[in-house]
Write a protein that holds these residues in place. Structure first.
Motif, PDB file in Angstrom:
ATOM      1  N   ILE A  97       0.849  -1.192   0.000  1.00 45.00           N
ATOM      2  CA  ILE A  97       0.000   0.000   0.000  1.00 45.00           C
ATOM      3  C   ILE A  97       0.885   1.243   0.000  1.00 45.00           C
ATOM      4  O   ILE A  97       1.582   1.514   0.989  1.00 45.00           O
ATOM      5  N   TRP A  98       0.841   1.990  -1.108  1.00 43.43           N
ATOM      6  CA  TRP A  98       1.647   3.190  -1.271  1.00 43.43           C
ATOM      7  C   TRP A  98       0.742   4.395  -1.535  1.00 43.43           C
ATOM      8  O   TRP A  98      -0.209   4.300  -2.322  1.00 43.43           O
ATOM      9  N   THR A  99       1.038   5.503  -0.912  1.00 45.18           N
ATOM     10  CA  THR A  99       0.378   6.742  -1.296  1.00 45.18           C
ATOM     11  C   THR A  99       1.080   7.291  -2.536  1.00 45.18           C
ATOM     12  O   THR A  99       2.096   6.745  -2.989  1.00 45.18           O
ATOM     13  N   ASP A 100       0.565   8.385  -3.070  1.00 49.83           N
ATOM     14  CA  ASP A 100       1.142   8.937  -4.299  1.00 49.83           C
ATOM     15  C   ASP A 100       2.197  10.011  -4.030  1.00 49.83           C
ATOM     16  O   ASP A 100       2.731  10.604  -4.960  1.00 49.83           O
ATOM     17  N   THR A 104       2.061  12.554   1.663  1.00 51.92           N
ATOM     18  CA  THR A 104       0.715  12.082   1.963  1.00 51.92           C
ATOM     19  C   THR A 104       0.769  11.133   3.150  1.00 51.92           C
ATOM     20  O   THR A 104       0.965   9.934   3.007  1.00 51.92           O
ATOM     21  N   LEU A 105       0.634  11.698   4.330  1.00 51.82           N
ATOM     22  CA  LEU A 105       0.690  10.915   5.564  1.00 51.82           C
ATOM     23  C   LEU A 105      -0.559  11.097   6.412  1.00 51.82           C
ATOM     24  O   LEU A 105      -0.910  10.224   7.201  1.00 51.82           O
ATOM     25  N   PRO A 109     -12.731   2.245  -1.316  1.00 50.23           N
ATOM     26  CA  PRO A 109     -11.677   3.233  -1.587  1.00 50.23           C
ATOM     27  C   PRO A 109     -12.217   4.661  -1.534  1.00 50.23           C
ATOM     28  O   PRO A 109     -13.318   4.944  -2.008  1.00 50.23           O
ATOM     29  N   ASP A 110     -11.447   5.526  -0.929  1.00 47.71           N
ATOM     30  CA  ASP A 110     -11.806   6.936  -0.831  1.00 47.71           C
ATOM     31  C   ASP A 110     -11.534   7.606  -2.181  1.00 47.71           C
ATOM     32  O   ASP A 110     -10.387   7.607  -2.656  1.00 47.71           O
ATOM     33  N   PRO A 111     -12.544   8.183  -2.829  1.00 53.23           N
ATOM     34  CA  PRO A 111     -12.313   8.822  -4.136  1.00 53.23           C
ATOM     35  C   PRO A 111     -11.327   9.987  -4.072  1.00 53.23           C
ATOM     36  O   PRO A 111     -10.765  10.384  -5.101  1.00 53.23           O
ATOM     37  N   ASN A 112     -11.109  10.511  -2.876  1.00 53.73           N
ATOM     38  CA  ASN A 112     -10.133  11.594  -2.718  1.00 53.73           C
ATOM     39  C   ASN A 112      -8.709  11.077  -2.532  1.00 53.73           C
ATOM     40  O   ASN A 112      -7.776  11.875  -2.452  1.00 53.73           O
ATOM     41  N   CYS A 113      -8.576   9.765  -2.432  1.00 51.86           N
ATOM     42  CA  CYS A 113      -7.254   9.143  -2.279  1.00 51.86           C
ATOM     43  C   CYS A 113      -7.080   8.167  -3.441  1.00 51.86           C
ATOM     44  O   CYS A 113      -7.397   6.977  -3.329  1.00 51.86           O
ATOM     45  N   GLN A 152      -5.680   4.527  -3.167  1.00 44.73           N
ATOM     46  CA  GLN A 152      -6.373   3.406  -2.529  1.00 44.73           C
ATOM     47  C   GLN A 152      -7.006   2.529  -3.609  1.00 44.73           C
ATOM     48  O   GLN A 152      -7.797   3.015  -4.423  1.00 44.73           O
ATOM     49  N   GLN A 153      -6.657   1.254  -3.611  1.00 43.34           N
ATOM     50  CA  GLN A 153      -7.107   0.358  -4.658  1.00 43.34           C
ATOM     51  C   GLN A 153      -8.255  -0.525  -4.166  1.00 43.34           C
ATOM     52  O   GLN A 153      -8.303  -0.910  -2.989  1.00 43.34           O
ATOM     53  N   ALA A 154      -9.156  -0.866  -5.052  1.00 44.79           N
ATOM     54  CA  ALA A 154     -10.253  -1.763  -4.730  1.00 44.79           C
ATOM     55  C   ALA A 154      -9.719  -3.177  -4.510  1.00 44.79           C
ATOM     56  O   ALA A 154      -8.613  -3.526  -4.961  1.00 44.79           O
ATOM     57  N   THR A 155     -10.502  -3.992  -3.843  1.00 41.71           N
ATOM     58  CA  THR A 155     -10.027  -5.332  -3.468  1.00 41.71           C
ATOM     59  C   THR A 155      -9.728  -6.230  -4.659  1.00 41.71           C
ATOM     60  O   THR A 155      -8.944  -7.169  -4.530  1.00 41.71           O
ATOM     61  N   HIS A 156     -10.327  -5.967  -5.803  1.00 37.97           N
ATOM     62  CA  HIS A 156     -10.090  -6.806  -6.975  1.00 37.97           C
ATOM     63  C   HIS A 156      -9.302  -6.074  -8.057  1.00 37.97           C
ATOM     64  O   HIS A 156      -9.291  -6.493  -9.222  1.00 37.97           O
TER      65      HIS A 156
END
Length: 543
Positions: free
Chosen positions: A135-138, A142-143, A179-183, A186-190
């Protein structure tokens, strides 16, 4: 009449299973380097079986830098050299099976060590097949937009990565339930990354099952998918695992480190440990004074405390709910402790106190689990510096004490080379000494396990009913039963005589046979009066 359920949701061998947890680096050293190993575990299988335990839960032995005692894996398919080799693992499975025993491995699916090749590749600037395994932010900046703990600035990739526990344990990416649309990161489970990680999980589980293991205890089983409202997604993940396991390995088991058995079993697990997180119920039994201030409520002590200041309802109210939610589908396990639970069960208790605690633990429904050394009353060593990320938990991971020799039968190495120091107290318990003492804790544990196996009403599947459990009062009394038999268990851990009147409309003890422990029964017109001495228990079979 048969005692078996018609359509159980678990392998049938679990109905009789009793687990024994082995922390391999502290169990038995066979080669004299001061660290326990797999041949040492094999050497002691007959001892484990002599207790009445038939299933070994083995803590991680995979390749690791050991910054978290092996829960930081660098290769899920390799055996750490200090424990032995793959041939030793296979021989352990074979020797256990030859004795009618099983071996369950610790599975660490939520994170790896930062030195794992997957993470090393994922941390590269260039995109590659492992970029989305974690899991990586962009952005390294972004913390603050996530509820996860993040680490930034230590690799070349632009981004911060999530961790599950310690800073060196990057979280694998099973996706976000919502997933938060503002992040955007964040990836969906599939999504492709989480899908690839699931495939790796299935691959490594299948590998070890094909080698001969009998299932897995899953570390942090509830936490793989991130974000709020992830319960349905977690259920889907484990349902996928159970689907192929039930077909290809129908006798293999899944045990959860979840802390909420009814929820874990609904998610697809066969058993969950009711332990120190998820609820305070387990802590209220044995270790409340370690986690709660006495000043917060009038029942500031553990229930298993001679002061009588414990509150059994703190446990019973939660247990009854978890038991009802798992009954017929899977099992609750109330362990004596484990590698993460500090202090040990024996801390602040003598052998008589522990016998009463074991009378409870070995007569409750579900699957008993004994942490190595608890059966002889090991206390561990307080005040140790952290070893391999143990911190306060280090105290409960000291070497097993097999005999009264200077090295306690753990190793031929000098004590200075031991993984951790031995207990130094003059009355340090050991297996050999207690084997020679008919009234020892070890013999009591063996007798209780033998009684459990001999009496169907005390079995893992048999019913449970609370008969007396009141705040600040003793004894704690409950009924175990099945179609063939009924058993009453009464527990008094306090220094006071305990007495209770049970209406004959609830249970008639007039034809009760005391099968273990002590206690007195008197009969009145419409009640049975049960009395226990201080620090004692009684087990009666209703004839």
């Amino acid at each position: 009449m048969s005692t078996e359920l018609e359509n159980p949701h678990y392998p049938r061998w679990l109905k009789d299973a009793i687990f024994y947890e082995v922390y391999p680096q502290s169990f038995r050293d066979s080669n004299g380097d001061g660290i326990g190993d797999l041949p040492g575990v094999i050497e002691k299988l007959d001892y484990i079986r002599s207790l009445g335990c038939d299933t070994v839960w083995l803590n991680p032995f995979y390749a690791s830098p050991f910054r978290d005692a092996g829960y930081d894996v660098t290769d899920h398919y390799a055996v750490a050299e200090r424990y032995g080799c793959m041939e030793d693992v296979i021989r352990l499975f074979e020797e256990a099976h030859r004795r009618g025993m099983r071996v369950v491995l610790d599975l660490v699916p939520g994170h790896t060590a930062e030195l794992h090749p997957w993470f090393q590749a994922s941390a590269k600037h260039e995109r590659n097949e492992y970029s989305d395994y974690y899991i990586w932010t962009d952005s390294v900046l972004t913390l603050g937009e996530t509820d996860l703990r993040m680490i930034a600035g230590d690799v070349e990739r632009e981004g911060a990565h999530a961790i599950n526990f310690f800073s060196h344990q990057p979280a694998l990416n099973y996706g976000y339930a919502h997933p938060d649309p503002n992040c955007s990161w964040q990836q969906a489970t599939h999504a492709p990354g989480p899908t690839a990680v699931r495939a790796e999980l299935n691959r490594l589980m299948r590998f070890w099952l094909e080698q001969g293991c009998d299932g897995f205890r899953v570390d942090m089983a509830h936490s793989l998918i991130k974000g709020g409202g992830n319960q349905a997604a977690m259920h889907e993940l484990w349902a996928e695992v159970r689907a192929w396991m039930d077909i290809d390995f129908p006798d293999a088991v899944l045990l959860a480190e979840w802390g909420k058995p009814a929820e874990a079993i609904q998610a697809g697990f066969h058993m969950d440990f009711m332990i120190h997180f998820g609820t305070s119920a387990y802590t209220s039994l044995f270790r409340k004074q370690w986690g709660f201030s006495f000043s917060l409520n009038p029942y500031g002590c553990s229930f298993f405390d001679r002061s009588g200041r414990g509150n059994i309802r703190e446990f019973v109210d939660v247990f009854e709910r978890e038991y009802a939610g798992s009954r017929g589908k899977g099992f609750v396990s109330l362990p004596t402790g484990n590698h993460d639970v500090a202090p040990r069960l024996a801390d602040g208790r003598d052998a008589e106190d522990l016998k009463v605690a074991y009378a409870f633990l070995l007569t409750m429904p579900g699957i008993p689990t004994i942490y190595y050394g608890d059966e002889i009353g090991m206390k561990g060593v307080q005040g140790l510096p952290s070893k391999e990320g143990g911190y306060i938990r280090t105290m409960v991971r000291t070497p097993m004490q097999w005999d009264a020799s200077e090295q306690a039968g753990f190793s031929e190495a000098a004590q200075s080379a031991f993984y951790l120091p031995l207990e130094e107290r003059a009355d340090r318990p050991d297996v050999a000494t207690q084997m020679s003492q008919p009234d020892s804790l070890l013999h009591c544990v063996r007798q209780l396990i033998a009684l459990r196996r001999a009496m169907p009403a005390l079995g893992n599947e048999a019913d449970y009913r609370t008969l007396f459990a009141e705040p600040g009062q003793v004894p704690y009394v409950y009924l175990r039963s099945n179609q063939e038999q009924r058993v009453i268990v009464a527990i008094n851990p306090t220094a006071q005589i305990a007495s209770v009147s049970l209406s004959t409309s609830i249970v008639n003890l007039e034809r009760a046979e005391l099968v273990m422990g002590v206690g007195e029964l008197k009969f009145e017109a419409d009640a049975s009066v049960l009395t226990l001495p201080s620090v004692s228990f009684g087990i009666w079979c209703l004839t």
